[in-house]
Design a protein around this motif. Sequence first.
Motif, PDB file in Angstrom:
ATOM      1  N   GLU A 247       0.819  -1.220   0.000  1.00 31.16           N
ATOM      2  CA  GLU A 247       0.000   0.000   0.000  1.00 31.16           C
ATOM      3  C   GLU A 247       0.852   1.268   0.000  1.00 31.16           C
ATOM      4  O   GLU A 247       0.315   2.378  -0.021  1.00 31.16           O
ATOM      5  CB  GLU A 247      -0.891   0.033   1.254  1.00 31.16           C
ATOM      6  CG  GLU A 247      -1.925  -1.071   1.313  1.00 31.16           C
ATOM      7  CD  GLU A 247      -2.527  -1.177   2.711  1.00 31.16           C
ATOM      8  OE1 GLU A 247      -2.153  -0.372   3.589  1.00 31.16           O
ATOM      9  OE2 GLU A 247      -3.356  -2.086   2.918  1.00 31.16           O
ATOM     10  N   LYS A 248       2.171   1.098   0.096  1.00 26.20           N
ATOM     11  CA  LYS A 248       3.100   2.227   0.258  1.00 26.20           C
ATOM     12  C   LYS A 248       2.666   3.134   1.415  1.00 26.20           C
ATOM     13  O   LYS A 248       2.748   4.366   1.324  1.00 26.20           O
ATOM     14  CB  LYS A 248       3.206   3.050  -1.038  1.00 26.20           C
ATOM     15  CG  LYS A 248       3.714   2.241  -2.233  1.00 26.20           C
ATOM     16  CD  LYS A 248       4.418   3.127  -3.233  1.00 26.20           C
ATOM     17  CE  LYS A 248       4.739   2.387  -4.529  1.00 26.20           C
ATOM     18  NZ  LYS A 248       5.507   1.149  -4.301  1.00 26.20           N
ATOM     19  N   ASN A 249       2.191   2.541   2.481  1.00 30.80           N
ATOM     20  CA  ASN A 249       1.746   3.272   3.663  1.00 30.80           C
ATOM     21  C   ASN A 249       2.949   3.564   4.568  1.00 30.80           C
ATOM     22  O   ASN A 249       3.164   2.929   5.597  1.00 30.80           O
ATOM     23  CB  ASN A 249       0.694   2.433   4.404  1.00 30.80           C
ATOM     24  CG  ASN A 249       0.040   3.213   5.526  1.00 30.80           C
ATOM     25  OD1 ASN A 249       0.607   4.206   6.002  1.00 30.80           O
ATOM     26  ND2 ASN A 249      -1.131   2.779   5.938  1.00 30.80           N
ATOM     27  N   ASN A 250       3.742   4.570   4.136  1.00 31.40           N
ATOM     28  CA  ASN A 250       5.009   4.844   4.815  1.00 31.40           C
ATOM     29  C   ASN A 250       4.836   5.228   6.278  1.00 31.40           C
ATOM     30  O   ASN A 250       5.654   4.851   7.124  1.00 31.40           O
ATOM     31  CB  ASN A 250       5.749   5.976   4.093  1.00 31.40           C
ATOM     32  CG  ASN A 250       6.170   5.532   2.706  1.00 31.40           C
ATOM     33  OD1 ASN A 250       6.068   4.342   2.387  1.00 31.40           O
ATOM     34  ND2 ASN A 250       6.623   6.473   1.899  1.00 31.40           N
ATOM     35  N   LYS A 251       3.760   5.941   6.565  1.00 31.06           N
ATOM     36  CA  LYS A 251       3.570   6.429   7.930  1.00 31.06           C
ATOM     37  C   LYS A 251       3.399   5.251   8.893  1.00 31.06           C
ATOM     38  O   LYS A 251       4.067   5.158   9.922  1.00 31.06           O
ATOM     39  CB  LYS A 251       2.333   7.342   7.964  1.00 31.06           C
ATOM     40  CG  LYS A 251       2.407   8.390   9.046  1.00 31.06           C
ATOM     41  CD  LYS A 251       1.245   9.356   8.926  1.00 31.06           C
ATOM     42  CE  LYS A 251       0.642   9.610  10.291  1.00 31.06           C
ATOM     43  NZ  LYS A 251      -0.639  10.313  10.200  1.00 31.06           N
ATOM     44  N   GLN A 252       2.511   4.335   8.503  1.00 27.27           N
ATOM     45  CA  GLN A 252       2.276   3.149   9.336  1.00 27.27           C
ATOM     46  C   GLN A 252       3.533   2.272   9.427  1.00 27.27           C
ATOM     47  O   GLN A 252       3.854   1.737  10.487  1.00 27.27           O
ATOM     48  CB  GLN A 252       1.116   2.322   8.758  1.00 27.27           C
ATOM     49  CG  GLN A 252      -0.233   2.635   9.378  1.00 27.27           C
ATOM     50  CD  GLN A 252      -0.258   2.316  10.863  1.00 27.27           C
ATOM     51  OE1 GLN A 252       0.240   1.281  11.305  1.00 27.27           O
ATOM     52  NE2 GLN A 252      -0.807   3.222  11.653  1.00 27.27           N
ATOM     53  N   LEU A 253       4.231   2.157   8.315  1.00 18.93           N
ATOM     54  CA  LEU A 253       5.457   1.340   8.296  1.00 18.93           C
ATOM     55  C   LEU A 253       6.472   1.871   9.305  1.00 18.93           C
ATOM     56  O   LEU A 253       7.038   1.116  10.102  1.00 18.93           O
ATOM     57  CB  LEU A 253       6.089   1.374   6.900  1.00 18.93           C
ATOM     58  CG  LEU A 253       5.752   0.245   5.939  1.00 18.93           C
ATOM     59  CD1 LEU A 253       6.452   0.476   4.608  1.00 18.93           C
ATOM     60  CD2 LEU A 253       6.141  -1.109   6.505  1.00 18.93           C
ATOM     61  N   LEU A 254       6.686   3.181   9.246  1.00 17.20           N
ATOM     62  CA  LEU A 254       7.636   3.789  10.164  1.00 17.20           C
ATOM     63  C   LEU A 254       7.204   3.578  11.604  1.00 17.20           C
ATOM     64  O   LEU A 254       8.017   3.276  12.475  1.00 17.20           O
ATOM     65  CB  LEU A 254       7.776   5.290   9.862  1.00 17.20           C
ATOM     66  CG  LEU A 254       8.637   5.622   8.653  1.00 17.20           C
ATOM     67  CD1 LEU A 254       8.570   7.107   8.334  1.00 17.20           C
ATOM     68  CD2 LEU A 254      10.085   5.209   8.901  1.00 17.20           C
ATOM     69  N   LEU A 255       5.899   3.696  11.836  1.00 16.24           N
ATOM     70  CA  LEU A 255       5.364   3.530  13.179  1.00 16.24           C
ATOM     71  C   LEU A 255       5.622   2.111  13.699  1.00 16.24           C
ATOM     72  O   LEU A 255       5.982   1.905  14.851  1.00 16.24           O
ATOM     73  CB  LEU A 255       3.856   3.815  13.137  1.00 16.24           C
ATOM     74  CG  LEU A 255       3.217   4.242  14.455  1.00 16.24           C
ATOM     75  CD1 LEU A 255       3.707   5.628  14.822  1.00 16.24           C
ATOM     76  CD2 LEU A 255       1.700   4.232  14.313  1.00 16.24           C
TER      77      LEU A 255
END
Lengths: 450, 450
Positions: free
Chosen positions: A19-27
């Motif tokens: 999903e390229k959900n960078n915010k969640q990934l970083l979290l």
Amino acid sequence: MQFQISNDFIEKIEQLVEEKNNKQLLLQLEDLHHADIAEILDELSLDDATYVIKLLKTDKTAEVLLELNDDDREKVLNNLSAKEIANEIEEMDTDDAADIVAELSPDVKARVIKYIQDEEHADNIVELLRYDEDSAGGLMAKELVKVNENWSVTGCMSEMREQAENVTRVHSIYVVDNRNHLKGRLSLKDLLTAPSNAQISDVYIKKVDYVNVNTPGEEVARIMQKYDLEAIPVVNEMGKLVGRITIDDIVDFIREEAERDYQMAAGISEDVEANDSLWQLTRARLPWLILALLGGFVSVNVLEAFDEAIKTHAALFFFVPLMAAMAGNVGVQSSAIVLQALANRSLRGSLLKRLLKEVSLSLLNGFVLACLLIGGGMFLLDLGWGFSLTVGISLILVIINASLIGTFVPIILDKQGIDPAMATGPFITTSNDIFGILIYFSIAKLILGF
Amino acid sequence: MQFQISNDFIEKIEQLVEEKNNKQLLLQLEDLHHADIAEILDELSLDDATYVIKLLKTDKTAEVLLELNDDDREKVLNNLSAKEIANEIEEMDTDDAADIVAELSPDVKARVIKYIQDEEHADNIVELLRYDEDSAGGLMAKELVKVNENWSVTGCMSEMREQAENVTRVHSIYVVDNRNHLKGRLSLKDLLTAPSNAQISDVYIKKVDYVNVNTPGEEVARIMQKYDLEAIPVVNEMGKLVGRITIDDIVDFIREEAERDYQMAAGISEDVEANDSLWQLTRARLPWLILALLGGFVSVNVLEAFDEAIKTHAALFFFVPLMAAMAGNVGVQSSAIVLQALANRSLRGSLLKRLLKEVSLSLLNGFVLACLLIGGGMFLLDLGWGFSLTVGISLILVIINASLIGTFVPIILDKQGIDPAMATGPFITTSNDIFGILIYFSIAKLILGF
């Protein structure tokens, strides 16, 4: 309290990458230890792993890259540009940085070094690349805390605080003279408890263990273990302090050495893992199997030479695998004990005494086993006195021979400067097979007369 | 720079002991590292070694005793009185002290503990004796530096200086609350660079790796290696800080584990050394040899069952050691790789995938080896097409079988909670011998029809 990777968590990360959900990934990944992130990346596809590496900050990914296994790291690095690799290198300690740079292809290596902005860091890495990777020079890091013997304790404290910023862990503070020659060491404790108006030269410990850049890694490991050292300074040919080796690097070195010896004993000649490719596994295993096959051909010839016995004493042939197995097992036992003694340098006493000991040990073991064999041969297999006695006596001689080969082949190789670990495993079992069968049939021919 | 023991030096020491020249003895030994003195004592007779131990100061001999090998130490301690042993114990860190006390006989143990003057030290030792020696509790020492989260940085510095006196090396400072629960850690570096009016609770790191007193030693070793830790705090069931484990103890643990696995693979079931007594060596080696002998009896029976082949195809029997050797070697290779993967927890993927991989690997290796065998059989030994093809096909099947046994026996044992290292060495080679011969003759019977 330990982080445990679950399949659910891996799937979640894969989902987020897709999903390229960078915010969640970083979290999700931010608070994890770099060793844990490396474990996660090992489970991801190459593209997903590269995506995560590019997403995270370099101070994190530099550590993660170091924890990845060699194959995965190579693949990930191939997906990064020379500039991106240089950014990662910038964050690493010099010893780790040099290890990574050494793995790169020559042209990438040159470009990566050019992109490193901290010139001192780049110089240090280039210096470390000059040393053999298994020598003290190849194991050391340039990061260390050193003070001049002519400084005062107060001046030293503030200088040290500055140096300590670049050093992950302060083990010992090394004391040098104006020309950077290693003079001694100082513990943080000593520095904390010293009167602040003292000179360093009044308080430092003049006795310090050190190694030379050319000292082999095994020797460094032996010294650090023997003297329980957590770090050891490294000097160059002129006695100048050039680096230090810490115990965590040595722990890795010891583990790798032990794994290599273990694999060598099992007939695996390259450092392979269960997850390596078929080709790598074949390359490591096949040569030893071919050696065993050639040994097998010799044993076919030995048995053929005694083929007249088949008509009168066919049962002799039924005992061949038993004799070969006993010879192989005894040989491996003897060689394993001698190998460990050689590795620990704990082999004491003259060769003659060792010879006598091995012969008595084999006589003792051989006698017990021969009694069992004779009893089994007579009462279980109904083979008669003469025949049972023949195999029993042969067994004792086969065992003595096998233990002597197992003991002295490694000792002789070691004296010749050849790695004695080569001698265990397939080499010992194959030669003991052949000699065992030869002895067995020779004795049988002598007693039974065929 | 390293001290090297020479025979001359040993003779000189022996001479001095005989002359009871204490002054010269002290002069010779005073400046040596305790590990070097231990090496010298290993070379001396028991009486001479005891003499030297009694002569030197206890702060030196306590360290020397720890470096001696177990047998020598036991003998030396037998020559010391309970009071003398207590004096040595007094100088040791609690973890080492507990290890030594644990080796004593029950009545000596009780008397030694009574003689220890420092009551807290004695209490600590008694506490450590309660834990299993291979658990975190058995590995930890009570000596550590801890601060209360409610203290100020300045107050902390002076308190720490005091605590540090009793701790050989300060790795980390642990932060606890009023009830001694582990809250976090603090590095010396952080403390040095913190403003002096700060509270500990403002500056400490809340993330800290720790283990429980019951965590097994291997797990501690794995965690410390994975996270590159030099020390790890140990908490009890209530989360209270009770000790710490340092990396040097773990290095010894890792080395001993590797040696044990290596010996197990070579068919040696106790931790023995080349210099141990005949009786110890026999006890460690004979059981495995008896196992191999029993396996040998089974193979005699298997061969007997095919004895009708002797009249028509005697040459089949000449290839028995070759088949057995190939089965043994392949089995040991496969099991060694799986064992290491199990130990490193790096075995990934499903069992089915592993099965397919082992079968393809064996097919690849087996095909190459079978071609060599068929070629050799036809052109070197002149055995004809049919026969050569028979041994070739058998070889491939023998190799596949051996690699499957070598791979899956350790995996199954591991899943059952049994130490998979038991499975390598004699156990694998013996069962592969038997199955190998059985497969070989069954195929031969099928093709050649005897």
